[in-house]
Structures are given as structure tokens and as C-alpha cells.
Design a protein around this motif. Structure first.
Motif, PDB file in Angstrom:
ATOM      1  N   GLU A  49       0.829  -1.198   0.000  1.00  0.00           N
ATOM      2  CA  GLU A  49       0.000   0.000   0.000  1.00  0.00           C
ATOM      3  C   GLU A  49       0.871   1.259   0.000  1.00  0.00           C
ATOM      4  O   GLU A  49       1.808   1.368   0.776  1.00  0.00           O
ATOM      5  CB  GLU A  49      -0.884  -0.024   1.262  1.00  0.00           C
ATOM      6  N   THR A  50       0.545   2.194  -0.883  1.00  0.00           N
ATOM      7  CA  THR A  50       1.250   3.477  -0.902  1.00  0.00           C
ATOM      8  C   THR A  50       0.580   4.412   0.104  1.00  0.00           C
ATOM      9  O   THR A  50      -0.576   4.204   0.476  1.00  0.00           O
ATOM     10  CB  THR A  50       1.188   4.112  -2.300  1.00  0.00           C
ATOM     11  N   PRO A  51       1.271   5.459   0.554  1.00  0.00           N
ATOM     12  CA  PRO A  51       0.654   6.397   1.500  1.00  0.00           C
ATOM     13  C   PRO A  51      -0.667   6.980   0.992  1.00  0.00           C
ATOM     14  O   PRO A  51      -1.604   7.158   1.767  1.00  0.00           O
ATOM     15  CB  PRO A  51       1.716   7.479   1.676  1.00  0.00           C
ATOM     16  N   ASP A  52      -0.774   7.246  -0.318  1.00  0.00           N
ATOM     17  CA  ASP A  52      -2.032   7.767  -0.865  1.00  0.00           C
ATOM     18  C   ASP A  52      -3.159   6.742  -0.749  1.00  0.00           C
ATOM     19  O   ASP A  52      -4.297   7.088  -0.462  1.00  0.00           O
ATOM     20  CB  ASP A  52      -1.874   8.174  -2.330  1.00  0.00           C
ATOM     21  N   GLN A  53      -2.841   5.481  -0.998  1.00  0.00           N
ATOM     22  CA  GLN A  53      -3.844   4.424  -0.889  1.00  0.00           C
ATOM     23  C   GLN A  53      -4.264   4.204   0.555  1.00  0.00           C
ATOM     24  O   GLN A  53      -5.357   3.733   0.819  1.00  0.00           O
ATOM     25  CB  GLN A  53      -3.301   3.108  -1.444  1.00  0.00           C
ATOM     26  N   ALA A  54      -3.396   4.533   1.491  1.00  0.00           N
ATOM     27  CA  ALA A  54      -3.648   4.274   2.904  1.00  0.00           C
ATOM     28  C   ALA A  54      -4.584   5.289   3.552  1.00  0.00           C
ATOM     29  O   ALA A  54      -4.960   5.125   4.699  1.00  0.00           O
ATOM     30  CB  ALA A  54      -2.321   4.217   3.664  1.00  0.00           C
ATOM     31  N   VAL A  55      -4.949   6.351   2.835  1.00  0.00           N
ATOM     32  CA  VAL A  55      -5.827   7.377   3.419  1.00  0.00           C
ATOM     33  C   VAL A  55      -7.262   6.851   3.435  1.00  0.00           C
ATOM     34  O   VAL A  55      -7.865   6.609   2.393  1.00  0.00           O
ATOM     35  CB  VAL A  55      -5.740   8.703   2.646  1.00  0.00           C
ATOM     36  N   ILE A  56      -7.779   6.654   4.639  1.00  0.00           N
ATOM     37  CA  ILE A  56      -9.143   6.149   4.834  1.00  0.00           C
ATOM     38  C   ILE A  56      -9.861   7.109   5.772  1.00  0.00           C
ATOM     39  O   ILE A  56      -9.405   7.343   6.893  1.00  0.00           O
ATOM     40  CB  ILE A  56      -9.133   4.737   5.441  1.00  0.00           C
ATOM     41  N   GLU A  57     -10.965   7.668   5.304  1.00  0.00           N
ATOM     42  CA  GLU A  57     -11.777   8.536   6.154  1.00  0.00           C
ATOM     43  C   GLU A  57     -12.724   7.669   6.970  1.00  0.00           C
ATOM     44  O   GLU A  57     -13.384   6.786   6.426  1.00  0.00           O
ATOM     45  CB  GLU A  57     -12.583   9.515   5.312  1.00  0.00           C
ATOM     46  N   VAL A  58     -12.789   7.932   8.274  1.00  0.00           N
ATOM     47  CA  VAL A  58     -13.651   7.195   9.197  1.00  0.00           C
ATOM     48  C   VAL A  58     -14.801   8.105   9.594  1.00  0.00           C
ATOM     49  O   VAL A  58     -14.585   9.209  10.070  1.00  0.00           O
ATOM     50  CB  VAL A  58     -12.863   6.757  10.448  1.00  0.00           C
ATOM     51  N   GLU A  59     -16.044   7.622   9.404  1.00  0.00           N
ATOM     52  CA  GLU A  59     -17.233   8.408   9.746  1.00  0.00           C
ATOM     53  C   GLU A  59     -18.175   7.579  10.614  1.00  0.00           C
ATOM     54  O   GLU A  59     -18.317   6.371  10.401  1.00  0.00           O
ATOM     55  CB  GLU A  59     -17.980   8.823   8.476  1.00  0.00           C
ATOM     56  N   GLY A  60     -18.824   8.236  11.568  1.00  0.00           N
ATOM     57  CA  GLY A  60     -19.891   7.606  12.339  1.00  0.00           C
ATOM     58  C   GLY A  60     -19.450   6.441  13.210  1.00  0.00           C
ATOM     59  O   GLY A  60     -20.175   5.462  13.343  1.00  0.00           O
ATOM     60  N   LEU A  61     -18.293   6.563  13.824  1.00  0.00           N
ATOM     61  CA  LEU A  61     -17.756   5.484  14.649  1.00  0.00           C
ATOM     62  C   LEU A  61     -18.592   5.296  15.919  1.00  0.00           C
ATOM     63  O   LEU A  61     -18.837   6.247  16.658  1.00  0.00           O
ATOM     64  CB  LEU A  61     -16.307   5.826  15.017  1.00  0.00           C
ATOM     65  N   GLU A  62     -19.060   4.081  16.129  1.00  0.00           N
ATOM     66  CA  GLU A  62     -19.789   3.755  17.361  1.00  0.00           C
ATOM     67  C   GLU A  62     -19.532   2.299  17.697  1.00  0.00           C
ATOM     68  O   GLU A  62     -19.091   1.520  16.845  1.00  0.00           O
ATOM     69  CB  GLU A  62     -21.283   4.025  17.216  1.00  0.00           C
TER      70      GLU A  62
END
Length: 109
Positions: A49-62
Motif C-alpha cells: 500500500e502506498t501512502p495515498d492508498q492508505a488514506v481512509i476517512e472514518v465516519e460515524g464510529l460507534e
């Protein structure tokens, strides 16, 4: 919940030692692609995985407790224009939390 967020960061995903601390040896993932992953195949994928591919936005964590020392976490991800609904199961053993299961289900656009 903080560990779930950490696991989705490029810094963590690029640090195999830390990933091994957070994922149990019996870890299993059913990815949004439908593919099944274990710890070894997940580590191999993260090495590519490249650093760009590793960007994951997390929303609505519960989360919710399933049993003493077992927590299920729910959230949605955004990554490269794709969205998925996600769930993980974390287990506490010997005073340390590790993810034992993760699943991603694709969401439309």
C-alpha cells in the motif's frame, strides 16, 4: 474505538510492528471486495500500500459491548471515492485489545 481509528491511519498501516500488535494472530477479514483475508495476507497487502492508498476517512464510529472483553465497532469508510459500511470485533486478552474480525460492505456512490 481509538484503536480502530489508529488502525485506519497511514502511519499505523505502514508500521508492520504496530499492525501486528493491533491484529490478532487469528484475525479474519471479509473485505468490501468479498475477498477473505487472514493476518498474513493482510500484512502482505499493507506492505504494498502506498501512502495515498492508505488514506481512509472514518465516519460515524460507534461501538457496543458484546460480552466482557469483546466489543463490536461500526463505522463507514471513504477511500478513493468508494464508500463502505464496516464492522470490527475487538477482543481484550492479557490487558491488550486486538481486532479479531473485520468486514466491509460496499455502499452505493
Amino acid at each position: 474505538m481509538a484503536l480502530e481509528r489508529e488502525l485506519q491511519t497511514p502511519v499505523c498501516r505502514g508500521d508492520e510492528v504496530r499492525v501486528r500488535e493491533l491484529l490478532a494472530v487469528d484475525f479474519v477479514e471479509i473485505g468490501a471486495s468479498g475477498r477473505r483475508w487472514d493476518l498474513a495476507s493482510t500484512l502482505a497487502l499493507l506492505r504494498e500500500e502506498t501512502p495515498d492508498q492508505a488514506v481512509i476517512e472514518v465516519e460515524g464510529l460507534e461501538g457496543r459491548e458484546l460480552a466482557p472483553g469483546v466489543v463490536q465497532v461500526f463505522w463507514e469508510s471513504r477511500r478513493g471515492g468508494r464508500r463502505a459500511r464496516r464492522t470490527s470485533i475487538w477482543r481484550e486478552r492479557d490487558g491488550r485489545w486486538q481486532q479479531v474480525y473485520h468486514q466491509g460492505t460496499p455502499l452505493p456512490g
